[in-house]
Design a protein around this motif. Structure first.
Motif, mmCIF file in Angstrom:
data_model
loop_
_atom_site.group_PDB
_atom_site.id
_atom_site.type_symbol
_atom_site.label_atom_id
_atom_site.label_comp_id
_atom_site.label_asym_id
_atom_site.label_seq_id
_atom_site.Cartn_x
_atom_site.Cartn_y
_atom_site.Cartn_z
ATOM 1 N N ALA A 307 -1.871 5.903 7.331
ATOM 2 C CA ALA A 307 -2.238 6.309 6.231
ATOM 3 C C ALA A 307 -1.095 6.142 4.948
ATOM 4 O O ALA A 307 -1.211 5.442 3.877
ATOM 5 C CB ALA A 307 -2.613 7.714 5.921
ATOM 6 N N GLU A 308 0.303 6.379 5.537
ATOM 7 C CA GLU A 308 1.347 5.839 4.716
ATOM 8 C C GLU A 308 1.457 4.414 4.523
ATOM 9 O O GLU A 308 1.699 3.858 3.487
ATOM 10 C CB GLU A 308 2.620 6.491 5.462
ATOM 11 N N LEU A 309 0.964 3.560 5.350
ATOM 12 C CA LEU A 309 1.261 2.034 5.282
ATOM 13 C C LEU A 309 0.080 1.691 4.431
ATOM 14 O O LEU A 309 0.442 0.860 3.614
ATOM 15 C CB LEU A 309 1.259 1.565 6.609
ATOM 16 N N ARG A 310 -1.169 2.436 4.112
ATOM 17 C CA ARG A 310 -2.316 1.909 3.369
ATOM 18 C C ARG A 310 -1.697 2.294 1.982
ATOM 19 O O ARG A 310 -1.941 1.271 1.153
ATOM 20 C CB ARG A 310 -3.379 2.716 3.841
ATOM 21 N N ARG A 311 -1.146 3.364 1.971
ATOM 22 C CA ARG A 311 -0.564 3.525 0.496
ATOM 23 C C ARG A 311 0.305 2.681 0.149
ATOM 24 O O ARG A 311 0.327 2.471 -1.125
ATOM 25 C CB ARG A 311 -0.295 5.149 0.545
ATOM 26 N N THR A 312 1.425 2.277 0.920
ATOM 27 C CA THR A 312 2.157 1.326 0.340
ATOM 28 C C THR A 312 1.687 0.131 0.068
ATOM 29 O O THR A 312 2.262 -0.520 -1.000
ATOM 30 C CB THR A 312 3.437 1.204 1.532
ATOM 31 N N VAL A 313 0.800 -0.595 0.605
ATOM 32 C CA VAL A 313 0.077 -1.668 0.564
ATOM 33 C C VAL A 313 -0.813 -1.669 -0.760
ATOM 34 O O VAL A 313 -0.548 -2.444 -1.873
ATOM 35 C CB VAL A 313 -0.913 -2.199 1.719
ATOM 36 N N GLN A 314 -1.392 -0.602 -1.013
ATOM 37 C CA GLN A 314 -2.277 -0.299 -2.119
ATOM 38 C C GLN A 314 -1.236 -0.400 -3.350
ATOM 39 O O GLN A 314 -1.599 -0.828 -4.501
ATOM 40 C CB GLN A 314 -3.197 0.658 -1.873
ATOM 41 N N THR A 315 -0.348 0.680 -3.283
ATOM 42 C CA THR A 315 0.826 0.585 -4.611
ATOM 43 C C THR A 315 1.232 -0.775 -4.856
ATOM 44 O O THR A 315 1.176 -0.996 -6.285
ATOM 45 C CB THR A 315 1.692 1.739 -4.390
ATOM 46 N N VAL A 316 1.821 -1.306 -4.003
ATOM 47 C CA VAL A 316 2.521 -2.649 -4.297
ATOM 48 C C VAL A 316 1.251 -3.576 -4.791
ATOM 49 O O VAL A 316 1.452 -4.471 -5.609
ATOM 50 C CB VAL A 316 3.299 -2.996 -3.092
ATOM 51 N N ALA A 317 0.206 -3.588 -4.074
ATOM 52 C CA ALA A 317 -0.789 -4.827 -4.485
ATOM 53 C C ALA A 317 -1.435 -4.625 -5.872
ATOM 54 O O ALA A 317 -1.564 -5.361 -6.622
ATOM 55 C CB ALA A 317 -2.021 -4.514 -3.488
ATOM 56 N N SER A 325 -4.167 -14.354 -5.462
ATOM 57 C CA SER A 325 -5.273 -15.460 -5.990
ATOM 58 C C SER A 325 -6.474 -14.537 -6.733
ATOM 59 O O SER A 325 -6.309 -13.363 -6.483
ATOM 60 C CB SER A 325 -5.815 -15.838 -4.670
ATOM 61 N N ASP A 326 -7.219 -15.160 -7.406
ATOM 62 C CA ASP A 326 -8.422 -14.564 -8.004
ATOM 63 C C ASP A 326 -9.270 -13.676 -7.182
ATOM 64 O O ASP A 326 -9.705 -12.705 -7.682
ATOM 65 C CB ASP A 326 -9.204 -15.612 -8.739
ATOM 66 N N SER A 327 -9.975 -14.258 -6.074
ATOM 67 C CA SER A 327 -10.439 -13.327 -5.103
ATOM 68 C C SER A 327 -9.904 -12.169 -4.699
ATOM 69 O O SER A 327 -10.576 -11.071 -4.715
ATOM 70 C CB SER A 327 -10.931 -14.194 -3.979
ATOM 71 N N ALA A 328 -8.244 -12.384 -4.397
ATOM 72 C CA ALA A 328 -7.809 -11.127 -3.757
ATOM 73 C C ALA A 328 -7.559 -10.149 -5.164
ATOM 74 O O ALA A 328 -7.453 -9.081 -4.813
ATOM 75 C CB ALA A 328 -6.427 -11.463 -3.307
ATOM 76 N N ARG A 329 -7.318 -10.608 -6.426
ATOM 77 C CA ARG A 329 -7.316 -9.653 -7.372
ATOM 78 C C ARG A 329 -8.499 -8.893 -7.757
ATOM 79 O O ARG A 329 -8.176 -7.672 -7.800
ATOM 80 C CB ARG A 329 -6.949 -10.451 -8.640
ATOM 81 N N CYS A 331 -10.543 -7.813 -5.417
ATOM 82 C CA CYS A 331 -10.784 -6.962 -4.347
ATOM 83 C C CYS A 331 -9.799 -5.773 -4.609
ATOM 84 O O CYS A 331 -10.206 -4.614 -4.310
ATOM 85 C CB CYS A 331 -10.531 -7.733 -3.014
ATOM 86 N N ILE A 332 -8.561 -6.175 -5.110
ATOM 87 C CA ILE A 332 -7.606 -4.996 -5.442
ATOM 88 C C ILE A 332 -8.085 -4.005 -6.683
ATOM 89 O O ILE A 332 -7.846 -2.865 -6.551
ATOM 90 C CB ILE A 332 -6.146 -5.697 -5.722
ATOM 91 N N GLU A 333 -8.686 -4.731 -7.518
ATOM 92 C CA GLU A 333 -9.218 -3.851 -8.685
ATOM 93 C C GLU A 333 -10.357 -2.891 -8.054
ATOM 94 O O GLU A 333 -10.652 -1.744 -8.931
ATOM 95 C CB GLU A 333 -9.964 -5.098 -9.685
ATOM 96 N N THR A 334 -11.044 -3.321 -7.056
ATOM 97 C CA THR A 334 -11.943 -2.073 -6.645
ATOM 98 C C THR A 334 -11.051 -1.092 -5.790
ATOM 99 O O THR A 334 -11.983 -0.179 -5.212
ATOM 100 C CB THR A 334 -12.976 -2.690 -5.459
#
Length: 462
Positions: A307-317, A325-329, A331-334
């Protein structure tokens, strides 16, 4: 003042001093043994003998004390520890040689393993890329193909490669004269390389260092990392910068070139990797977290840690969405209210893309090693030239320079004339008395204003 001794004489003296000390040590050990025997069989009649042996032991110690400053011998601390513990120093030597032999065997094993790996790696490359390998071998056999191109009048224009000849022939711009020569069908505008002998000569397909004809490759005298920042008039003369060398000589050059680049790094404070890097530590931390979540053993990570690793990834992303890339952005917006789902292919693609983002990137003030070295070299050259022109090449100093040069020239002339005079002896064996060779009608002075001499004397030998 002490006399100056040669290295051989100093070595002989050291050997003599060492032998003298060894002899004194043996004598002292023998005396100690005799003293021990005397004490074990002590009688009143042996007191005089014991006194003599003690005096002999003291004299031996005094002689060794006098010789200690004349001998410079380094004894390892381990040997002294052996002696202190009552162990034989020869055991240290034998153990050291055994350890050295085992380490040498281990090193030889590593060298053999790397050699076998190199051979297998080269074989795998040849099997995986046969065309590139064959092209490499073909090029190494003929670096210069020495093909000739003639103009419409039959004059030599330049030398070129077989590929360039085929280019002209495929467009019907030339006719074949022989196997390695073509003649153009049109009138060329310029004279080509007809005025430059360097480009008209036959180049030899041999290593310029050792003369080998096998395994040749083209070597740039000035590395590209420096050459790319030079002026256009220097970079355009690229043919002068290319030389054929064999792979062995090129490998030796690269080793010395690396050392010289490190020397330039210290002289110009120019790191080989460049200056002006930006560290994005949050990106690196998120990339490692994403790699852990995508790893093979991600299911073994405790749930709290995941859970801590997920929060780190989501915060930095979210903070670094512009790096994706556009498709990754999209996905990040959701992810605003949604938790990272590792079973989703879209989410996993974002994690893989995050792993590939560099943590260390060039900043706005980034400069490469070659750029720094060239810039500082040019600035130093300009500053030196400006200083010389300002302080040494001034017009009012020309008379001073002329006077100094003239004085030095006159002094050198008279010094050479005096050294070649008949009163100077250079060769005591073959010409001990050069003044005896002066004839009565020969003048040894600089001038003869009265005309009393018929000719000027000159020294024909030392």
């Amino acid at each position: 003042m002490q006399p100056v001794r040669s290295e051989e004489e100093a070595a002989e003296l050291d050997d003599a001093d060492r032998e003298a000390i060894e002899k004194k040590i043996d004598e002292s050990l023998e005396t100690l043994t005799q003293i021990q025997v005397t004490l074990m069989n002590h009688e009143s009649a042996d007191e005089h003998v014991l006194q003599q042996r003690l005096e002999r032991l003291v004299r031996g110690f005094a002689d060794m004390h006098m010789l200690k400053d004349r001998l410079n011998v380094n004894v390892p601390e381990e040997v002294l520890a052996y002696i202190k513990d009552g162990r034989n120093p020869n055991d240290f030597t034998s153990q050291f040689m055994e350890r050295l032999a085992s380490e040498n065997q281990f090193t030889n094993g590593k060298i053999a393993a790397l050699t076998n790996f190199k051979q297998e790696y080269e074989a795998m490359i040849r099997d995986a890329f046969p065309n590139e390998a064959n092209e490499r071998i073909a090029r190494s056999k003929a670096v210069y193909e020495n093909c000739t191109v003639l103009d419409i009048s039959g004059n030599l224009l330049f030398r070129t490669s077989r590929k360039r000849l085929d280019w002209y022939l495929s467009r019907d711009l030339a006719t074949v004269v022989n196997d390695s020569t073509i003649q153009l069908n049109f009138a060329n505008r310029g004279t080509g390389r007809s005025n430059e002998p360097f480009y008209l000569q036959d180049m030899r397909n041999t290593c310029v260092v050792c003369g080998d004809t096998n395994g040749l490759t083209m070597h740039h005298v000035v590395p590209h990392q420096y050459r790319q920042y030079m002026s256009t008039d220097i970079k355009s003369r690229s043919s002068f910068d290319l030389l054929p060398v064999c792979l062995q000589c090129h490998d030796q050059y690269e080793r010395h070139a690396t050392l010289f680049k490190k020397h330039l790094e210290k002289c110009f404070q120019a790191p080989l990797e460049g200056r002006g890097w930006v560290e994005r530590r949050d990106v690196g931390q998120a990339g490692r977290a994403a790699a852990a979540l995508l790893g093979q053993h991600a299911d073994k990570i405790p749930e709290e840690r995941r859970a801590e690793l997920r929060r780190t990834v989501q915060t930095v992303a979210r903070a670094r969405a512009s790096l994706f890339s556009d498709s990754a952005r999209q996905c990040i917006e959701t992810w605003q209210g949604e938790q990272l789902d590792l079973s989703s292919d879209a989410h996993r693609s974002v994690l893989r893309e995050l792993c590939s983002i560099e943590e260390r990137v060039p900043g706005p003030d980034y400069c490469t090693h070659g750029e720094i070295v060239l810039f500082l070299s040019i600035m130093f050259t300009k500053a030196t030239k400006s200083y010389l022109m300002k302080h040494w090449y001034r017009s009012e100093l020309i008379p001073l320079y002329a006077t100094c040069v003239g004085a030095v020239g006159v002094c050198a002339y008279f010094a050479s004339r005096a050294l070649r005079g008949p009163e100077v002896v250079w060769d005591k064996n073959n010409n001990p008395y050069p003044w005896l060779h002066v004839q009565q009608n020969e003048n040894i002075k600089l001038m003869d204003p009265n005309g009393r001499f018929e000719k000027q004397w000159s020294r024909d030998r030392l």
